[in-house]
Design a protein around this motif. Sequence first.
Motif, PDB file in Angstrom:
ATOM      1  N   TYR A 309       5.453 -51.848   7.421  1.00 14.35           N
ATOM      2  CA  TYR A 309       4.760 -52.141   8.693  1.00 14.35           C
ATOM      3  C   TYR A 309       4.837 -50.923   9.607  1.00 14.35           C
ATOM      4  CZ  TYR A 309       3.232 -56.977   8.923  1.00 14.35           C
ATOM      5  OH  TYR A 309       2.532 -58.122   8.761  1.00 14.35           O
ATOM      6  N   GLY A 310       6.018 -50.316   9.638  1.00 11.72           N
ATOM      7  CA  GLY A 310       6.252 -49.206  10.556  1.00 11.72           C
ATOM      8  C   GLY A 310       5.265 -48.081  10.322  1.00 11.72           C
ATOM      9  N   PHE A 311       5.097 -47.687   9.072  1.00 17.15           N
ATOM     10  CA  PHE A 311       4.201 -46.553   8.816  1.00 17.15           C
ATOM     11  C   PHE A 311       2.736 -46.953   8.965  1.00 17.15           C
ATOM     12  CE2 PHE A 311       8.122 -44.649   7.605  1.00 17.15           C
ATOM     13  CZ  PHE A 311       7.944 -43.340   8.055  1.00 17.15           C
ATOM     14  N   LEU A 312       2.419 -48.209   8.724  1.00 17.11           N
ATOM     15  CA  LEU A 312       1.044 -48.663   8.992  1.00 17.11           C
ATOM     16  C   LEU A 312       0.762 -48.536  10.497  1.00 17.11           C
ATOM     17  CD1 LEU A 312      -1.541 -49.960   7.879  1.00 17.11           C
ATOM     18  CD2 LEU A 312      -0.520 -52.203   8.264  1.00 17.11           C
ATOM     19  N   LEU A 313       1.755 -48.906  11.297  1.00 19.69           N
ATOM     20  CA  LEU A 313       1.592 -48.789  12.760  1.00 19.69           C
ATOM     21  C   LEU A 313       1.502 -47.329  13.199  1.00 19.69           C
ATOM     22  CD1 LEU A 313       4.036 -51.685  13.680  1.00 19.69           C
ATOM     23  CD2 LEU A 313       1.627 -51.588  14.339  1.00 19.69           C
ATOM     24  N   MET A 314       2.223 -46.456  12.511  1.00 25.02           N
ATOM     25  CA  MET A 314       2.127 -45.025  12.854  1.00 25.02           C
ATOM     26  C   MET A 314       0.731 -44.483  12.532  1.00 25.02           C
ATOM     27  SD  MET A 314       4.935 -44.296  14.268  1.00 25.02           S
ATOM     28  CE  MET A 314       4.922 -45.993  14.817  1.00 25.02           C
ATOM     29  N   LEU A 315       0.087 -45.037  11.489  1.00 30.13           N
ATOM     30  CA  LEU A 315      -1.277 -44.606  11.163  1.00 30.13           C
ATOM     31  C   LEU A 315      -2.261 -45.132  12.207  1.00 30.13           C
ATOM     32  CD1 LEU A 315      -1.338 -45.182   7.285  1.00 30.13           C
ATOM     33  CD2 LEU A 315      -1.061 -43.026   8.511  1.00 30.13           C
ATOM     34  N   LYS A 316      -1.988 -46.327  12.676  1.00 29.77           N
ATOM     35  CA  LYS A 316      -2.901 -46.918  13.670  1.00 29.77           C
ATOM     36  C   LYS A 316      -2.707 -46.297  15.055  1.00 29.77           C
ATOM     37  CE  LYS A 316      -5.032 -51.219  15.034  1.00 29.77           C
ATOM     38  NZ  LYS A 316      -6.387 -50.737  14.710  1.00 29.77           N
ATOM     39  N   TYR A 317      -1.468 -45.908  15.334  1.00 30.18           N
ATOM     40  CA  TYR A 317      -1.173 -45.336  16.662  1.00 30.18           C
ATOM     41  C   TYR A 317      -0.582 -43.938  16.484  1.00 30.18           C
ATOM     42  CZ  TYR A 317      -1.835 -50.205  17.854  1.00 30.18           C
ATOM     43  OH  TYR A 317      -2.369 -51.459  17.981  1.00 30.18           O
ATOM     44  N   PRO A 318      -1.417 -42.948  16.086  1.00 35.53           N
ATOM     45  CA  PRO A 318      -0.882 -41.609  15.774  1.00 35.53           C
ATOM     46  C   PRO A 318      -0.197 -40.950  16.968  1.00 35.53           C
ATOM     47  CG  PRO A 318      -3.292 -41.698  15.462  1.00 35.53           C
ATOM     48  CD  PRO A 318      -2.858 -43.061  15.846  1.00 35.53           C
ATOM     49  N   HIS A 319      -0.597 -41.296  18.208  1.00 36.08           N
ATOM     50  CA  HIS A 319       0.063 -40.668  19.359  1.00 36.08           C
ATOM     51  C   HIS A 319       1.530 -41.092  19.442  1.00 36.08           C
ATOM     52  CE1 HIS A 319      -1.227 -44.597  20.883  1.00 36.08           C
ATOM     53  NE2 HIS A 319      -0.281 -44.486  21.793  1.00 36.08           N
ATOM     54  N   VAL A 320       1.844 -42.287  18.944  1.00 36.93           N
ATOM     55  CA  VAL A 320       3.248 -42.738  18.939  1.00 36.93           C
ATOM     56  C   VAL A 320       4.037 -41.915  17.920  1.00 36.93           C
ATOM     57  CG1 VAL A 320       4.801 -44.700  18.493  1.00 36.93           C
ATOM     58  CG2 VAL A 320       2.636 -45.073  19.694  1.00 36.93           C
ATOM     59  N   GLU A 322       3.408 -38.979  16.935  1.00 36.92           N
ATOM     60  CA  GLU A 322       3.539 -37.621  17.481  1.00 36.92           C
ATOM     61  C   GLU A 322       4.695 -37.543  18.477  1.00 36.92           C
ATOM     62  OE1 GLU A 322       2.935 -34.190  16.953  1.00 36.92           O
ATOM     63  OE2 GLU A 322       2.025 -35.523  15.491  1.00 36.92           O
ATOM     64  N   ARG A 323       4.787 -38.576  19.321  1.00 39.05           N
ATOM     65  CA  ARG A 323       5.866 -38.577  20.320  1.00 39.05           C
ATOM     66  C   ARG A 323       7.237 -38.717  19.677  1.00 39.05           C
ATOM     67  NH1 ARG A 323       5.733 -42.210  25.746  1.00 39.05           N
ATOM     68  NH2 ARG A 323       7.857 -41.480  26.191  1.00 39.05           N
ATOM     69  N   VAL A 324       7.298 -39.498  18.607  1.00 39.65           N
ATOM     70  CA  VAL A 324       8.572 -39.624  17.880  1.00 39.65           C
ATOM     71  C   VAL A 324       8.942 -38.249  17.318  1.00 39.65           C
ATOM     72  CG1 VAL A 324       9.692 -40.604  15.823  1.00 39.65           C
ATOM     73  CG2 VAL A 324       8.281 -42.070  17.277  1.00 39.65           C
ATOM     74  N   TYR A 325       7.941 -37.569  16.750  1.00 42.44           N
ATOM     75  CA  TYR A 325       8.212 -36.249  16.161  1.00 42.44           C
ATOM     76  C   TYR A 325       8.733 -35.273  17.229  1.00 42.44           C
ATOM     77  CZ  TYR A 325       7.808 -31.860  13.716  1.00 42.44           C
ATOM     78  OH  TYR A 325       8.096 -30.635  13.172  1.00 42.44           O
ATOM     79  N   LYS A 326       8.138 -35.335  18.420  1.00 40.48           N
ATOM     80  CA  LYS A 326       8.587 -34.453  19.526  1.00 40.48           C
ATOM     81  C   LYS A 326      10.076 -34.705  19.806  1.00 40.48           C
ATOM     82  CE  LYS A 326       5.116 -32.121  21.213  1.00 40.48           C
ATOM     83  NZ  LYS A 326       3.807 -32.771  20.979  1.00 40.48           N
ATOM     84  N   GLU A 327      10.432 -35.991  19.821  1.00 36.75           N
ATOM     85  CA  GLU A 327      11.832 -36.326  20.111  1.00 36.75           C
ATOM     86  C   GLU A 327      12.748 -35.828  18.979  1.00 36.75           C
ATOM     87  OE1 GLU A 327      13.544 -40.021  22.609  1.00 36.75           O
ATOM     88  OE2 GLU A 327      13.137 -40.511  20.524  1.00 36.75           O
ATOM     89  N   ILE A 328      12.255 -35.942  17.733  1.00 32.10           N
ATOM     90  CA  ILE A 328      13.040 -35.437  16.592  1.00 32.10           C
ATOM     91  C   ILE A 328      13.238 -33.928  16.749  1.00 32.10           C
ATOM     92  CG2 ILE A 328      13.010 -35.041  14.078  1.00 32.10           C
ATOM     93  CD1 ILE A 328      11.473 -37.700  13.803  1.00 32.10           C
ATOM     94  N   GLU A 329      12.157 -33.230  17.091  1.00 30.01           N
ATOM     95  CA  GLU A 329      12.247 -31.766  17.272  1.00 30.01           C
ATOM     96  C   GLU A 329      13.283 -31.406  18.334  1.00 30.01           C
ATOM     97  OE1 GLU A 329       8.208 -30.517  18.162  1.00 30.01           O
ATOM     98  OE2 GLU A 329       8.391 -29.037  16.547  1.00 30.01           O
ATOM     99  N   GLN A 330      13.239 -32.150  19.463  1.00 31.60           N
ATOM    100  CA  GLN A 330      14.145 -31.842  20.575  1.00 31.60           C
ATOM    101  C   GLN A 330      15.600 -32.125  20.243  1.00 31.60           C
ATOM    102  OE1 GLN A 330      12.691 -34.250  23.757  1.00 31.60           O
ATOM    103  NE2 GLN A 330      10.947 -32.914  24.156  1.00 31.60           N
ATOM    104  N   VAL A 331      15.856 -33.285  19.633  1.00 37.51           N
ATOM    105  CA  VAL A 331      17.248 -33.727  19.464  1.00 37.51           C
ATOM    106  C   VAL A 331      17.855 -33.234  18.150  1.00 37.51           C
ATOM    107  CG1 VAL A 331      18.761 -35.765  19.320  1.00 37.51           C
ATOM    108  CG2 VAL A 331      16.816 -35.756  20.905  1.00 37.51           C
ATOM    109  N   ILE A 332      17.065 -33.259  17.071  1.00 38.60           N
ATOM    110  CA  ILE A 332      17.629 -32.941  15.749  1.00 38.60           C
ATOM    111  C   ILE A 332      17.188 -31.552  15.270  1.00 38.60           C
ATOM    112  CG2 ILE A 332      17.895 -33.762  13.369  1.00 38.60           C
ATOM    113  CD1 ILE A 332      16.946 -36.527  14.349  1.00 38.60           C
ATOM    114  N   GLY A 333      15.963 -31.200  15.604  1.00 39.27           N
ATOM    115  CA  GLY A 333      15.420 -29.922  15.097  1.00 39.27           C
ATOM    116  C   GLY A 333      14.824 -30.125  13.711  1.00 39.27           C
ATOM    117  N   LEU A 454       9.637 -38.681   9.124  1.00 37.12           N
ATOM    118  CA  LEU A 454       8.781 -38.024  10.130  1.00 37.12           C
ATOM    119  C   LEU A 454       9.248 -36.599  10.461  1.00 37.12           C
ATOM    120  CD1 LEU A 454       7.808 -40.945  12.524  1.00 37.12           C
ATOM    121  CD2 LEU A 454       6.406 -39.792  10.815  1.00 37.12           C
ATOM    122  N   GLN A 455      10.512 -36.308  10.208  1.00 34.20           N
ATOM    123  CA  GLN A 455      10.977 -34.933  10.406  1.00 34.20           C
ATOM    124  C   GLN A 455      10.318 -33.998   9.376  1.00 34.20           C
ATOM    125  OE1 GLN A 455      14.976 -34.052   8.994  1.00 34.20           O
ATOM    126  NE2 GLN A 455      15.386 -32.786  10.805  1.00 34.20           N
TER     127      GLN A 455
END
Length: 491
Positions: A309-320, A322-333, A454-455
Motif C-alpha cells: 500500500y505504501g509504495f502504491l501511495l508514493m506513486l499516487k502522491y509523488p510529492h510526498v 520527494e519530501r520523505v527523500y529530502k528528510e532522508i538526505e538531511q538526517v541520514i545522507g 527510498l534512500q
Amino acid sequence: MELTVFLFFALLIGLLLLLVRRHPKAHGRLPPGPRPLPLLGNLLQLERRGLLKSFLKFREKYGDVFTVHLGPRPVVMLCGVDAIREALVDQAEVFSGRGKIAIVDPVFQGYGVVFANGDRWKALRRFSLTTMRDFGMGKRSVEERIKEEAQCLVQELRKYKGALVDPTFFFHSITANIICSIVFGKRFEYQDKEFLKLLRLFYQSFSLVSSLFSQLFELFSDFLKYFPGAHRQIRKNLQEIGAFIGHSVEKHREALDPSSPQDLIDTYLLHMEKEKSNPHSEFNHQNLIFNTLSLFFAGTETTSTTLRYGFLLMLKYPHVAERVYKEIEQVIGPHRPPALDDRAKMPYTDAVIHEIQRIADLLPMGLPHIVTQHTSFRGYTIPKGTEVFPILSTALNDPHYFEKPDTFNPDHFLDTNGALKKNEAFIPFSLGKRICLGEGIARTELFLFFTTILQNFSVASPVAPEDIDLTPQENGVGKLPPAYQIRFLPR
Ligand code: HEM
C-alpha cells in the motif's frame, strides 16, 4: 435426480443439521441490531459487498455497539475508538478471549498464540514476547536482522535496472525472511525454491482468507465445510507449511546446543525439555508447530501488504515521496544505512508511515475476540463466550479524529510545528491484552524498509498519478491493495 432438486435437498439437510447443533445462546441482554431469522441470522440484510460494508450500514442505525447474527450466532460489534477502548482496555481481562476465524479454525484448532485461549495463550504469549525481545540482548538484534535484509533487497532491486516489476514478491520475501530469521535462525536467498514455495502458499492463503467466500464461510461453516471451496485449499496450504516447520524442528533438535540457543525454535525446545515432567505443560510439539505457523501467518502478510500500500501511495502522491527523500538526505545522507534511532529525527517520514497504515487499514474488522465471562457493557449484558469484533476500520476512519479520513494526508499526524502528533484513534495494531504481539517489529520493519528503499531508489509508475486506483482487491478479514507495477530507479 435433477441438480437443482439435489441442491435443494442438500441445503435443507444442511439447515436441519445446523438447527440441531448447539450454539451459545444469548441469555443476556445483547446490544440491539437487525432482527435475525432462525438459522440464517442476518444473512438477508447483509450487503453483497461484504461484511464490513454491512456493519458500517448497521452502525448508522444502531450506533457504535450492536449485535449482528452471523448465521445462527450473535456477534457484538464495537465501532469507534471509544467503544473499542472501553471494552479491550477498560475491561481488558474479560475481552481478552480469542474467537475463531471459521476458515482457518480446522487447521489451528486453538493451538499457537494467535488462536489459543486461557493458560495456553498466556504461556505462549509470554514465551513469544520474551524470546523476541531477548534477540536484542547479546544475540544479533531484530533491528540488525532487518537492516541486513533491507540491504539484501537493495542489491536485488538493483539487478532489475529500473524495469517494471510487481513489488508483491519482494515485500513478501523480506518480511518472511525476518520471521525466518527469528524462528529458524536463518534467512533465505530470494531464489531459493523452498522459500518461493512457502511464500506462494502464504500469499494464496491470505488472499483466500480475505475473499468473499471466506466471509460467507464465517456464517455457514457448519454446512459449507462439506462442500469444495477455498477452505480446503487453505487447509492444504497451511498443512504443507506446517510440515515444513515440522521438518525444520527435527533438524533443530539434532543440532541443539543447550548452552547457546540460536533462535525461537531452539529456545522452545529447551523449554520443552525443562518442562517434560509437567503433564500440563503447554510446551508441546503441537504448540511449537502452530505457534511458529501463527507468527508467519500474523507477521508476514501484514507488514508486506502495508509496504505494498505504501509504495502504491508514493506513486499516487509523488510529492510526498520527494519530501520523505529530502528528510532522508538531511538526517541520514546518501550512504549510511538507516537505523531505528533516525526515526525520532524524521517526523515527516514517521507521519507518512502512520498515514500509510491508517489508509491501508489492514485488518478492518480486527481479529475476533470472545468474552471470557458474563459481562455488563454500556448497559447490556454479554454472555460468556459471545464473540466480539472490534471494527478497527471505524477508528482509523473516524472524522472526529482525522480531518479528512478518506484522503491520504500525512498532516493527520503532524502538529503545526511539524512534529509527530499522536492520535488516539490510530489503532491498527488493536488495543488491550491481545494487542499485536509484533507491533514493535512491524514498526521497525516499516521504517527501515521504507527509508532504505527510498534512500536508494526513486519510484515511478507507467500510470499517471491521478489514474492510480486505490480500490482494494479484497476486503474481508484482510484488506488487500490492487495489483500494480512499479519501477525502482537507482538514485
Ligand atoms: C503492519 C503490520 C501488522 C499489523 C497491522 C498487525 C495487526 C494486528 C492486529 C490488529 C492483531 C489482532 C489484535 C487483537 O486481537 O485485537 C494482531 C495480532 C497479532 N499479531 Fe500483528 N500485526 C502486524 C504485524 C505483526 C508481526 C510482524 C508479527 C510477528 C512478529 C505479528 C504478530 C501478531 C500475533 C502473534 C498476534 C496475536 C496476538 C494474540 O492473540 O495475543 N503481527 N496483529
